[in-house]
Design an enzyme around this catalytic site. Structure first.
Site, PDB file in Angstrom:
ATOM      1  N   SER A 175       0.845  -1.194   0.000  1.00 41.99           N
ATOM      2  CA  SER A 175       0.000   0.000   0.000  1.00 41.99           C
ATOM      3  C   SER A 175       0.875   1.237   0.000  1.00 41.99           C
ATOM      4  CB  SER A 175      -0.930   0.022   1.219  1.00 41.99           C
ATOM      5  OG  SER A 175      -1.817  -1.071   1.200  1.00 41.99           O
ATOM      6  N   PHE A 239       5.215   3.878   2.402  1.00 36.07           N
ATOM      7  CA  PHE A 239       5.199   2.517   1.882  1.00 36.07           C
ATOM      8  C   PHE A 239       4.700   1.599   2.996  1.00 36.07           C
ATOM      9  CE2 PHE A 239       8.162   4.674  -0.765  1.00 36.07           C
ATOM     10  CZ  PHE A 239       8.460   3.920  -1.898  1.00 36.07           C
ATOM     11  N   GLU A 240       3.751   0.727   2.683  1.00 40.09           N
ATOM     12  CA  GLU A 240       3.257  -0.256   3.651  1.00 40.09           C
ATOM     13  C   GLU A 240       3.403  -1.653   3.045  1.00 40.09           C
ATOM     14  OE1 GLU A 240       2.140   0.053   6.720  1.00 40.09           O
ATOM     15  OE2 GLU A 240       1.751   2.213   6.942  1.00 40.09           O
ATOM     16  N   ALA A 241       4.250  -2.462   3.652  1.00 37.55           N
ATOM     17  CA  ALA A 241       4.446  -3.847   3.215  1.00 37.55           C
ATOM     18  C   ALA A 241       3.404  -4.722   3.902  1.00 37.55           C
ATOM     19  CB  ALA A 241       5.855  -4.327   3.568  1.00 37.55           C
TER      20      ALA A 241
END
Length: 368
Positions: A175, A239-241
């Site tokens: 995301s 940034f979302e992992a």
């Protein structure tokens, strides 16, 4: 991507799993030569070193930091892979390093990384300390920001397995967000740059994880670092992992984050930001929280308090045990109907093989 980038050749296999701290990465980052230069410029609450990697000599300055939350390690692994790529001496890497200069903090919260906690040793969420700067780690990041004067900032995090993309049953594996800079969540030339870069990354990722890229909630909070830096008119990207199918160690997700980082750097370095349509940013579906790790259907067979055809939702609690992360199932929701939520795994108590799986995996112990 058609330009010579090949992730399979750059993954650093010896750094893997969910539990990552300075001890795991120091040998690698200290071994890098050439354009990569390691510095220790700060210390945490518990006096653990905060390392900075200086890479490249190009005119476009990019600051990125990972593990602001100590239990969010996927992006750290992606950064390690990115450093491996940039240090490999290929024409592609050298060309990129002539166009960008990176300052990378692989682990901003080393105390939290050791303890596998979101917070630092003072029990503070560093991503709620952007204004007051009460913590040494927060002050360190701010000092680096002020000294480096980046043109772009990448704020690297992990997100939980609960997130799906829009209304679909696909997990939000990656995301992004261009954080807001005011309560009205207006756009600006600065924020638009971040949005366009996200469009570039999304287009690259759709080729390898179609439908699994989401847009994170953009509620404004000036105490969050991303919002704070966006307020300073520096394009900032969150940034979302997230979760990829059956990838609880997030060894696949690290690939997608690394690929996104490369695409962002390439877009910036080659002055291609304006090539990406701003409207495409809002076409990325927003995240929703509709996933459980396990959904148990017809759970009234196990729990007499439930009605016929009602379900249980199980989420895993990540627990540090003997330097490994153990996933312990816990009941998160009771009594919902099928198709109300999505499950990374769905089991049906009417099926003997599913009941046996629940017993074998000790999921039923969460009901004791």
């Amino acid at each position: 991507m058609g330009d010579g980038y090949n992730y399979s050749k750059i993954k650093v296999e010896k750094i893997r799993g969910r539990y990552i701290n300075n001890a795991h990465i120091y040998g690698f980052i200290n071994s890098l030569k050439g354009s990569c230069r390691l510095e220790m410029l700060g210390e945490s609450v518990d006096k653990n070193p905060i390392y900075v990697m200086n890479v490249g000599q190009g005119p476009n300055r990019i600051l990125m930091w990972s593990q602001m939350h100590g239990n969010e390690s996927t992006t750290t692994k992606a950064v390690i892979d990115l450093l491996h790529f940039l240090n490999n001496g290929t024409t592609l890497a050298n060309d990129l390093l002539s166009k960008v200069t990176l300052k990378i903090i692989p682990i901003l919260n080393p105390d939290g990384a050791i303890a596998y906690t979101r917070v630092n040793a003072n029990n503070m969420d560093l991503n709620r300390d952007a204004l007051n700067l009460t913590q040494p780690e927060s002050r360190f990041l701010r000092a680096v920001f002020n000294d480096f004067r980046p043109h772009f900032c990448f704020n690297l995090h992990d997100q939980r397995t609960i997130f799906n993309v829009g209304d679909s049953n696909k997990p939000a594996t990656v995301s992004f967000l261009a954080p807001a800079f005011d309560e009205e969540r207006n756009t600006s030339p600065t924020r638009e740059k971040a949005m366009r870069i996200i469009v570039a990354m999304n287009q690259a990722l759709q080729k390898i994880i179609p439908g699994q890229v989401g847009r994170f909630d953009d509620s404004f909070n000036p105490n969050c670092v991303g919002d704070s830096f966006q307020m300073e008119k520096v394009p900032t990207i969150l940034f979302e992992a997230g979760h990829y199918q059956e990838d609880y160690q997030r060894e696949k997700t690290r690939e997608f984050i690394c690929t996104a980082l490369y695409k962002a750097m390439y877009t910036i370095g080659n002055d291609e930001t304006e090539n990406y349509e701003l409207d495409k940013y809002l076409e990325i579906p927003e995240n929703k929280k509709l996933f459980f790790d396990i959904i148990i259907e017809n759970a009234n067979i196990l729990d007499s308090d439930l009605g016929e055809n009602e379900c249980l939702g199980i989420l895993f609690k990540e627990t540090l045990q003997h330097d490994k992360i153990v996933f312990i199932p816990e009941i998160a929701e009771k009594g919902f109907k099928p198709n109300s939520f999505f499950g990374h795994k769905i089991v049906d108590c009417l099926k003997e093989e599913d009941l046996n799986w629940l017993r074998r995996e000790r999921v039923l112990e969460s009901m004791d």
